[in-house]
Write a protein that holds these residues in place. Structure first.
Motif, PDB file in Angstrom:
ATOM      1  N   ALA A  88       0.978  -1.147   0.080  1.00  0.00           N
ATOM      2  CA  ALA A  88       0.114   0.007   0.198  1.00  0.00           C
ATOM      3  C   ALA A  88       0.967   1.166  -0.221  1.00  0.00           C
ATOM      4  N   SER A  89       0.290   2.047  -0.423  1.00  0.00           N
ATOM      5  CA  SER A  89       0.962   3.526  -0.459  1.00  0.00           C
ATOM      6  C   SER A  89       1.111   4.192   0.840  1.00  0.00           C
ATOM      7  N   GLU A  90      -0.118   4.130   1.614  1.00  0.00           N
ATOM      8  CA  GLU A  90      -0.094   4.512   2.887  1.00  0.00           C
ATOM      9  C   GLU A  90      -0.884   3.640   3.756  1.00  0.00           C
ATOM     10  N   VAL A  91      -0.397   3.716   5.140  1.00  0.00           N
ATOM     11  CA  VAL A  91      -1.022   2.877   6.227  1.00  0.00           C
ATOM     12  C   VAL A  91      -1.049   3.585   7.385  1.00  0.00           C
ATOM     13  N   PRO A  92      -2.256   4.207   7.837  1.00  0.00           N
ATOM     14  CA  PRO A  92      -3.580   3.585   7.184  1.00  0.00           C
ATOM     15  C   PRO A  92      -3.899   4.392   5.913  1.00  0.00           C
TER      16      PRO A  92
END
Length: 94
Positions: free
Chosen positions: A80-84
């Motif tokens: 993923a690109s961002e978490v969250p």
């Protein structure tokens, strides 16, 4: 030791900036207008699962969903690109 193996299977990796940018530049991977069409003539099939949450903490359930834990626990490998996730996030699931 068993707990560590379980955590390693649930790992969410970060996409590189280059990979995230390339995914953002692509068209959607599905046609929003075709959400209700008959899928017997395509390679896609609809899948529906229902689950009752064991806990009553809605905020914790939302955190699990938005941090990709739900998808990871379902057996998907997540990058993923961002978490969250945030608006504009991209994700590769396998």
């Amino acid at each position: 030791m068993v707990g560590q193996r379980i955590l390693s299977r649930m790992r969410v990796t970060r996409l590189t900036e280059g990979d995230a940018g390339a995914l953002r530049a692509q068209p959607l991977s599905y046609d929003r207008s075709a959400a209700g069409v008959d899928t017997t003539h395509t390679a896609l099939r609809l899948l529906e699962r229902t689950r009752i949450l064991d806990r009553t903490d809605f905020d914790a359930a939302a955190r699990d969903l938005f941090s990709w834990r739900v998808q990871s626990r379902a057996g998907l490998r997540i990058a993923a690109s961002e978490v969250p996730l945030i608006l504009g996030s991209v994700v590769r699931m396998r």
